[in-house]
Design an enzyme around this catalytic site. Structure first.
Site, mmCIF file in Angstrom:
data_model
loop_
_atom_site.group_PDB
_atom_site.id
_atom_site.type_symbol
_atom_site.label_atom_id
_atom_site.label_comp_id
_atom_site.label_asym_id
_atom_site.label_seq_id
_atom_site.Cartn_x
_atom_site.Cartn_y
_atom_site.Cartn_z
ATOM 1 N N THR A 25 0.849 -1.191 0.000
ATOM 2 C CA THR A 25 0.000 0.000 0.000
ATOM 3 C C THR A 25 0.881 1.236 0.000
ATOM 4 O OG1 THR A 25 -0.114 0.115 2.425
ATOM 5 C CG2 THR A 25 -1.754 -1.254 1.312
ATOM 6 N N GLU A 171 -6.078 -2.359 -1.126
ATOM 7 C CA GLU A 171 -6.679 -3.581 -0.604
ATOM 8 C C GLU A 171 -7.843 -4.077 -1.460
ATOM 9 O OE1 GLU A 171 -4.892 -1.491 3.005
ATOM 10 O OE2 GLU A 171 -5.784 -0.955 1.077
ATOM 11 N N LYS A 272 -10.718 15.683 15.191
ATOM 12 C CA LYS A 272 -11.626 15.627 16.334
ATOM 13 C C LYS A 272 -11.342 16.826 17.223
ATOM 14 C CE LYS A 272 -11.233 10.626 15.959
ATOM 15 N NZ LYS A 272 -10.191 10.689 14.909
ATOM 16 N N TRP A 277 -16.527 16.332 14.828
ATOM 17 C CA TRP A 277 -15.692 15.685 13.823
ATOM 18 C C TRP A 277 -15.650 16.594 12.609
ATOM 19 C CZ3 TRP A 277 -15.555 9.728 13.029
ATOM 20 C CH2 TRP A 277 -15.213 9.118 14.236
#
Length: 383
Positions: A25, A171, A272, A277
């Site tokens: 990745t 993935e 946060k 958020w």
């Protein structure tokens, strides 16, 4: 081409589930991890991608197209597109190093009709076309790797291009969804509807499914027959990847009633602050509207009182230098409209000459976050 029995090469059969590819990745938010895929998975991904791109309005890949990839061949099977282009028997142009003048020459000389790349490459192509005074009619480009903004989409369409966003990750091998045309002129820059054989849902931290109303946000989880089964050699991470029988993307998303996905942020990039958020992607999309901002990345830095606070790292245009006050004044308008929380107003703006990028062209927020936490100013014009 006809091959006689005498010329026919010997083909040794093997198990379709045998390992075909392994790679790592990109590691934009954490350490790179190894993923793996079988021959069967690559074939199924190719067939599903072909069905998705061959049976849709607008952007597609079909017989007669001329294909030129603008993503590195080493990254996620070059999005699986070379397999599909070969299956369709298309003429394929591989430009080598991504030099904009060479790309535009190949496009013109060979009649290229389909490419794919990250928004940074599209921006580079549009800049080169403007400098050379040429249009790009008939050129389709699928965009991924980072958010496609409305301004960049408008600029591409103004040159005659057909563009659409897609979504996937290492993935997922990689394609999960592609933006589709609808009455909304910006529907194609959404992360899009899942391609055939993909199931997608958004869930909370307890794996409870959230409503598909485009308002609720949760982690995007997916299933498809070509997703990596594990991170070889890392059992704890593999268990976490497939917790609850779904592959966890670590992307925060919403899904509308038609099933169209919109990525809101990376789970590790959500800021946060004060019980709120804050989406770094939303802030980036708003900040880029400032006329003096050429590029921007927003990250959260640790704060003793608020847990985290947003900071924007900005590349200025050649015509002006945006100030912290000017950008917050722009954002304040969206606070008043209720589009963002007041906690989203920036604590700081850092001016840099260039944003650090990974080998596949993504902004490397991990490096930016590390630099900010260390109170350094990489490439800063104010340093």
């Amino acid at each position: 081409m006809f091959i006689s029995n005498r010329e026919k090469p010997t083909f040794v059969d093997f198990d379709e589930n045998a390992l075909a590819t392994t790679f790592y990745t990109s590691g934009t938010t954490g350490l790179p991890k190894q993923v793996c895929f079988s021959h069967r998975q690559l074939v199924l991904h190719t067939l599903a991608l072909g069905a998705a791109l061959g049976g849709r309005k607008g952007l597609g890949l079909r017989a007669g197209d001329v294909y030129m990839p603008l993503t590195p061949m080493f990254h996620v099977h070059a999005w699986g597109m070379p397999y599909l282009a070969t299956m369709l028997g298309l003429r394929q142009i591989y430009p080598g190093r991504y030099e904009v003048d060479a790309i535009l020459r190949w496009r013109e000389a060979e009649g290229v009709t389909f490419s794919h790349g990250v928004p940074t490459v599209l921006q580079m192509v549009l800049g080169g076309a403007e400098r050379l005074g040429i249009r790009l009619d008939g050129w389709q480009m699928l965009l991924g790797g980072s958010a496609l903004t409305r301004d960049l989409a408008d600029a591409a369409r103004a040159t005659g291009m057909t563009i659409a966003a897609g979504y996937g990750m290492s993935e997922t091998g990689p394609v999960i969804s592609i933006g589709e045309e609808s009455a909304d002129p910006y529907s194609t820059i959404r992360s899009g509807k899942p391609i055939p054989l993909v199931s997608a849902a958004i869930v909370d931290e307890e794996m409870k499914a959230l409503p598909c109303d485009d308002a609720a946000s949760g982690e995007l989880v997916v299933r498809a027959p070509w997703l990596t089964p594990c991170y070889p050699g890392d059992e704890p991470a593999s268990r976490d990847l497939w917790r609850g029988g779904w592959l966890h993307t670590q992307d925060i998303a919403s899904i509308d009633e038609a099933g169209s996905i919109q990525i809101r942020d990376r789970l590790k990039d959500v800021i946060k602050s004060g019980g709120e958020w804050i989406s770094s992607l939303m802030l980036e999309e708003l900040i880029i509207r400032h006329p003096d901002v050429a590029e921007v990345a927003v990250v959260g830095v640790s704060d003793a009182k608020w847990q985290e606070r947003p900071v924007a790292i900005v590349v200025a245009t050649r015509d002006g230098v945006p100030t912290h006050e000017a950008i917050n004044a722009l954002l304040a308008r969206f606070v008043e409209e209720g589009a963002i929380s007041r906690f989203a107003l920036l604590d700081d703006v850092m001016l840099v000459d260039a944003l650090p990028r990974t080998g596949v062209g993504k902004i490397d927020k991990k490096l930016l976050r590390q630099a900010l936490e260390a109170k350094s100013k990489p490439c800063s014009r104010n340093a």
